[in-house]
Design an enzyme around this catalytic site. Structure first.
Site, PDB file in Angstrom:
ATOM      1  N   CYS A   1     -17.285  -9.576  20.200  1.00  0.00           N
ATOM      2  CA  CYS A   1     -16.642  -8.670  19.254  1.00  0.00           C
ATOM      3  C   CYS A   1     -16.969  -9.115  17.836  1.00  0.00           C
ATOM      4  CB  CYS A   1     -15.132  -8.703  19.491  1.00  0.00           C
ATOM      5  SG  CYS A   1     -14.184  -7.605  18.425  1.00  0.00           S
TER       6      CYS A   1
ATOM      7  N   HIS B   1     -13.993  -0.734  25.084  1.00  0.00           N
ATOM      8  CA  HIS B   1     -13.781  -1.825  24.135  1.00  0.00           C
ATOM      9  C   HIS B   1     -13.309  -1.268  22.786  1.00  0.00           C
ATOM     10  CE1 HIS B   1     -14.958  -5.876  22.386  1.00  0.00           C
ATOM     11  NE2 HIS B   1     -14.870  -5.132  21.295  1.00  0.00           N
ATOM     12  N   GLU B   2     -13.988  -0.224  22.297  1.00  0.00           N
ATOM     13  CA  GLU B   2     -13.628   0.352  20.990  1.00  0.00           C
ATOM     14  C   GLU B   2     -12.295   1.094  21.043  1.00  0.00           C
ATOM     15  OE1 GLU B   2     -15.131  -0.863  18.523  1.00  0.00           O
ATOM     16  OE2 GLU B   2     -16.732  -1.686  19.764  1.00  0.00           O
TER      17      GLU B   2
ATOM     18  N   HIS C   1      -9.493  -1.203  20.641  1.00  0.00           N
ATOM     19  CA  HIS C   1      -9.215  -1.589  19.250  1.00  0.00           C
ATOM     20  C   HIS C   1      -8.224  -0.645  18.585  1.00  0.00           C
ATOM     21  CE1 HIS C   1     -11.561  -5.102  18.424  1.00  0.00           C
ATOM     22  NE2 HIS C   1     -12.703  -4.542  18.792  1.00  0.00           N
TER      23      HIS C   1
END
Length: 183
Positions: free
Chosen positions: A110, A153-154, A157
């Site tokens: 990351c 993953h994004e 966030h």
């Protein structure tokens, strides 16, 4: 131009909170942010530019990584078949997913994490996403393999979740049940 100095690191509060929904149609500022995020990813993958500005290569970035608590993500990479995924999205939501899981055999990294984090990150093997693109158009994507992992993953966030939050703390290299590795 976004550089590594603009990216907040793992102790920053914007990385642990849920981001705000973005109004559509997009404001000029939100469109500019998306364009800047896309340009950062492209720059980070260009060896000359990355070296000149000391950029770490990235395939995705989310607004909370810039300290901006909005549901905005940008993705830019080619999958193993050469298909280009290059887009900026707002308000992305996973609307369905497989029971089967997958994980990157090399682990995840990351831009907001400057240390190596060992372990497998369990992800859904297949997902369907709904979002809005930079032109205020609705988007529906069906993803599997590496692209599914990048998008998850994004999206994590914007929901205040870091990839290492998903690693089994007792046994980081425990292979997630009903899963297959992605090289």
């Amino acid at each position: 131009m976004i550089t590594m100095k603009d990216i907040v690191r793992e102790s920053h509060p914007s990385l642990t909170r849920s981001a705000a929904v973005v109004e559509v149609p997009l404001s000029k500022d939100d469109k500019q942010l998306l364009e800047d995020m896309m340009q950062f990813l492209k720059n980070s993958q260009d060896e000359e530019i990355a070296e000149k500005y000391e950029l770490r290569a990235g395939v995705g970035i989310a607004a909370p990584q810039l300290g901006i608590e909005k549901q905005i993500i940008a993705i830019h990479f080619e999958d193993i078949d050469g298909k280009l995924y290059s887009m900026g999205l707002v308000n992305p939501k996973i609307i369905s997913h497989s029971v089967e899981q997958s994980y990157l055999s090399s682990g995840e990294g990351c831009l907001s994490v400057d240390r190596p984090v060992e372990g497998y990150v369990p992800r859904h093997a297949r997902i369907t996403i709904k979002a809005t693109d930079i032109n205020d158009q609705p988007v529906k994507l069906r993803l599997k393999g590496y692209p599914a992992i990048v998008f998850q993953h994004e999206i994590d966030h914007i929901n205040g979740i870091m990839f290492f939050d998903r690693i089994n703390t007792e046994d980081p290299f425990n292979i997630p049940e009903n899963s297959s590795p992605i090289q």
